[in-house]
Design a protein around this motif. Structure first.
Motif: not given
Length: 423
Positions: A155-158, A180-188
């Motif tokens: 995850r990566l907040s603004e 590899k980065v397995v992200a929680q959401s498309q926004a992340d």
């Protein structure tokens, strides 16, 4: 490269200040003392080979990592699992949930001398970093040894993205070294891409925190403890969990308003950090409440109003005792804490407005009418009071929270498939 050298030099020059901070924290929390060498890569471990290193910063990341670790142990029994954390609370959760099935130490500082000593000791074939704990020298040292690095449940907040953006010459090579980065959401995922991550390195899996499970043993323990604290249903329990400095006074003011109308309401107040346990207990007593420590041998009496959750590794148990949940770190500007543990128990959830660390989860719960946000003691007391007044409202809101959990499971399997590429 030059940016990383400058970063490393600054880190080495800061070591005296780091040591002062360590000694200060050890004075407040003695659990730090015997484990200071681990911060510099000196571990009591036997020499390992082809281990899987999982790094989880603190409590939330550790709890999320547990189902993943158990699956890794089943799928790759030939590989020892090494799990590192940064805090005593995270360490306590590892001990409580995984025991001796893993090798656990504090993560070494991001200094070449510490990282190299640690890697030599555990010889990992894969590093899995939970969420967003990115350290340039650690990632570089792994890439030099051809050790894949997977950023899991990322995850990566603004706010965090803006911070990384300011250090672009340091950030971009570090991201480029990730396998590899397995992200929680498309926004992340979009925020990682905006920082320079290659699109081939990223996929979206959802949050594995939705894959939380509560064992029958834990359910039984919670039922027994709740019966003891409530006299078998004679009282309701409001839990204020993972509170940060600056929130406890607000919560106690809200409780003062509630206790006048509902004298049988118990407040279970659980500070986020162990060094604040005694401070918060004293704050409660000064506010005039009959206060008991969970760890004390004192017997709960009819007069007990506030229980301080001053033990390590019992938050999930405490949620199971509660009827209404407030999740802390959200009335102050720290970005909130994980709400899904409360949701997994089917509790109605209240938070403050600072939830940027869990923005997507917060929005999802709100969209399903399973989360209420407040901003002061008056609005907090009002919302808790509404849930006390209406068992139906309480039950329906909790059921919606639990349904959000059920409908978003499956991320763990997708993450494991991504990890399997490097095993």
């Amino acid at each position: 490269m030059i940016a990383r050298y400058i970063y490393t030099l600054i880190f080495y020059l800061a070591i005296p200040l780091v040591m002062i901070r360590l000694f200060y924290r050890a004075l407040k929390s003695p659990a730090y003392w015997p484990r200071i060498p681990e911060r510099f890569g000196v571990t009591p471990s036997p020499m390992l080979h082809n281990s899987i290193w999982v790094h989880a910063v603190s409590v939330g990341e550790t709890i999320a990592a547990v189902p993943l670790i158990k699956q890794l142990q089943q799928r790759y029994p030939e590989s020892s699992v090494v799990i590192t954390t940064m805090t005593p609370t995270g360490s306590a959760r590892v001990s409580a949930l995984l025991g001796d099935s893993v090798f656990h130490v504090y993560s070494p500082y991001d200094l070449p001398v510490a990282i190299n000593a640690f890697l030599k000791r555990i010889q990992p074939k894969l590093l899995i970093i939970m969420e967003t704990e990115l350290w340039p020298n650690t990632i570089y040292a792994c890439s030099q040894r051809s050790i894949p690095v997977v950023l899991a449940n990322a995850r990566l907040s603004e706010k965090s993205a803006a911070g990384y953006q300011r250090f672009g010459p340091l950030t971009q090579p570090m991201l480029g070294a990730l396998s590899k980065v397995v992200a929680q959401s498309q926004a992340d995922a979009d925020r990682f891409l905006a920082l320079g991550l290659n699109s081939a390195q990223i996929q979206v899996s959802g949050s594995i925190k939705f894959d939380i499970s509560i064992s029958e043993t834990l359910q039984d323990q919670s039922r027994r403890l709740k019966d003891h604290w409530t006299g078998k249903g004679k009282k309701l329990i409001w839990i204020a969990a993972s509170t940060r400095e600056g929130e406890d006074a607000t919560i106690l003011r809200a409780f003062e308003q509630l206790a006048e109308r509902w004298p049988n309401l118990l407040l279970l107040l659980v500070p986020r950090h162990p060094e604040r346990f005694k401070q918060v207990a004293e704050l409660s007593r000064r506010a005039g409440f009959n206060t008991m420590l969970r760890s004390s041998a004192d017997t709960l009496s009819e007069q007990t109003q506030v229980i301080i959750g001053d033990t390590m590794g019992e938050l999930l148990l405490f949620y199971g005792c509660a009827d209404i949940a407030f999740v802390g770190g959200s009335l102050v500007d720290t970005g909130g804490h994980n709400m899904l543990e409360a949701a997994a128990w089917g509790l109605p959830i209240i938070t403050g407005e600072s939830n940027f660390n869990f923005a997507e989860i917060s929005q999802l719960l709100q969209a399903n009418s399973a989360l209420v946000t407040v901003n002061d003691s008056e609005s907090l007391a009002e919302q808790v009071g509404l849930f006390i007044d209406s068992p139906e409202h309480r039950s329906e809101t909790g059921d919606r929270a639990k349904a959000v959990i059920a409908s978003n499971r499956g991320s763990l399997d997708r993450l494991l498939d991504a990890i399997n590429e490097f095993m």
